[in-house]
Design a protein around this motif. Structure first.
Motif, PDB file in Angstrom:
ATOM      1  N   TRP A  26       0.834  -1.195   0.000  1.00  0.00           N
ATOM      2  CA  TRP A  26       0.000   0.000   0.000  1.00  0.00           C
ATOM      3  C   TRP A  26       0.864   1.238   0.000  1.00  0.00           C
ATOM      4  CZ3 TRP A  26      -1.154  -4.393   2.600  1.00  0.00           C
ATOM      5  CH2 TRP A  26      -2.440  -4.910   2.466  1.00  0.00           C
ATOM      6  N   THR A  27       0.327   2.307  -0.575  1.00  0.00           N
ATOM      7  CA  THR A  27       0.943   3.627  -0.498  1.00  0.00           C
ATOM      8  C   THR A  27      -0.176   4.631  -0.211  1.00  0.00           C
ATOM      9  OG1 THR A  27       2.532   5.121  -1.539  1.00  0.00           O
ATOM     10  CG2 THR A  27       0.861   4.121  -2.978  1.00  0.00           C
ATOM     11  N   SER A  28       0.155   5.873  -0.028  1.00  0.00           N
ATOM     12  CA  SER A  28      -0.823   6.886   0.385  1.00  0.00           C
ATOM     13  C   SER A  28      -2.070   6.892  -0.491  1.00  0.00           C
ATOM     14  CB  SER A  28      -0.197   8.280   0.343  1.00  0.00           C
ATOM     15  OG  SER A  28       0.788   8.388   1.331  1.00  0.00           O
ATOM     16  N   GLY A  29      -3.219   6.861   0.168  1.00  0.00           N
ATOM     17  CA  GLY A  29      -4.503   6.923  -0.514  1.00  0.00           C
ATOM     18  C   GLY A  29      -5.106   5.585  -0.862  1.00  0.00           C
ATOM     19  N   ASP A  30      -4.340   4.497  -0.709  1.00  0.00           N
ATOM     20  CA  ASP A  30      -4.848   3.164  -1.035  1.00  0.00           C
ATOM     21  C   ASP A  30      -5.821   2.672   0.032  1.00  0.00           C
ATOM     22  OD1 ASP A  30      -3.291   3.073  -3.306  1.00  0.00           O
ATOM     23  OD2 ASP A  30      -1.744   1.786  -2.426  1.00  0.00           O
ATOM     24  N   SER A  31      -6.885   2.001  -0.408  1.00  0.00           N
ATOM     25  CA  SER A  31      -7.865   1.412   0.506  1.00  0.00           C
ATOM     26  C   SER A  31      -7.273   0.200   1.207  1.00  0.00           C
ATOM     27  CB  SER A  31      -9.112   0.970  -0.259  1.00  0.00           C
ATOM     28  OG  SER A  31      -9.791   2.091  -0.745  1.00  0.00           O
ATOM     29  N   ILE A  32      -7.707   0.007   2.454  1.00  0.00           N
ATOM     30  CA  ILE A  32      -7.237  -1.118   3.255  1.00  0.00           C
ATOM     31  C   ILE A  32      -8.280  -1.424   4.322  1.00  0.00           C
ATOM     32  CG2 ILE A  32      -5.991   0.352   4.895  1.00  0.00           C
ATOM     33  CD1 ILE A  32      -3.851  -1.867   5.101  1.00  0.00           C
ATOM     34  N   GLU A  33      -8.320  -2.676   4.762  1.00  0.00           N
ATOM     35  CA  GLU A  33      -9.067  -3.066   5.951  1.00  0.00           C
ATOM     36  C   GLU A  33      -8.074  -3.686   6.914  1.00  0.00           C
ATOM     37  OE1 GLU A  33     -12.622  -5.375   5.424  1.00  0.00           O
ATOM     38  OE2 GLU A  33     -13.211  -4.192   3.664  1.00  0.00           O
ATOM     39  N   ILE A  34      -8.128  -3.258   8.181  1.00  0.00           N
ATOM     40  CA  ILE A  34      -7.248  -3.822   9.205  1.00  0.00           C
ATOM     41  C   ILE A  34      -8.100  -4.384  10.337  1.00  0.00           C
ATOM     42  CG2 ILE A  34      -5.286  -2.314   8.676  1.00  0.00           C
ATOM     43  CD1 ILE A  34      -6.051  -0.714  11.246  1.00  0.00           C
TER      44      ILE A  34
END
Length: 75
Positions: A26-34
Motif C-alpha cells: 500500500w501507499t498513500s490513498g490506497d484502501s485497506i481493511e485492518i
C-alpha cells in the motif's frame, strides 16, 4: 460474502511501505481493511511526515492507527 485478493500480516517492504508476504503493498490513498481492537476497520493508508511512517486513516469515523506492523490486513 466479500472475497479478498490479499490477506495477511503487515510488514515494511524495502521501500518502507506496508506490505504482505505475497508482495502486495500500500501507499498513500490506497484502501485497506485492518483488524484492530477486535473488529475490521475500513479506511486508507496515509503517510505521516512527523512520524516518518504510514498509518491507517478513517476520517469519517475519526479513527487513526499508527504502528501497523503485524496487524492483520486485507484488500
Amino acid at each position: 460474502m466479500k472475497k479478498y485478493g490479499h490477506t495477511g500480516l503487515l510488514k515494511h517492504n524495502n521501500e518502507g511501505r506496508y506490505s504482505l508476504s505475497d508482495g502486495y503493498y500500500w501507499t498513500s490513498g490506497d484502501s485497506i481493511e485492518i483488524f484492530y481492537d477486535e473488529e475490521w476497520l475500513h479506511g486508507t493508508i496515509e503517510y505521516s511526515h512527523e512520524y516518518k511512517d504510514y498509518y491507517f486513516c478513517n476520517d469519517d469515523e475519526g479513527i487513526y492507527v499508527y504502528g501497523l506492523r503485524n496487524l492483520e490486513a486485507r484488500v
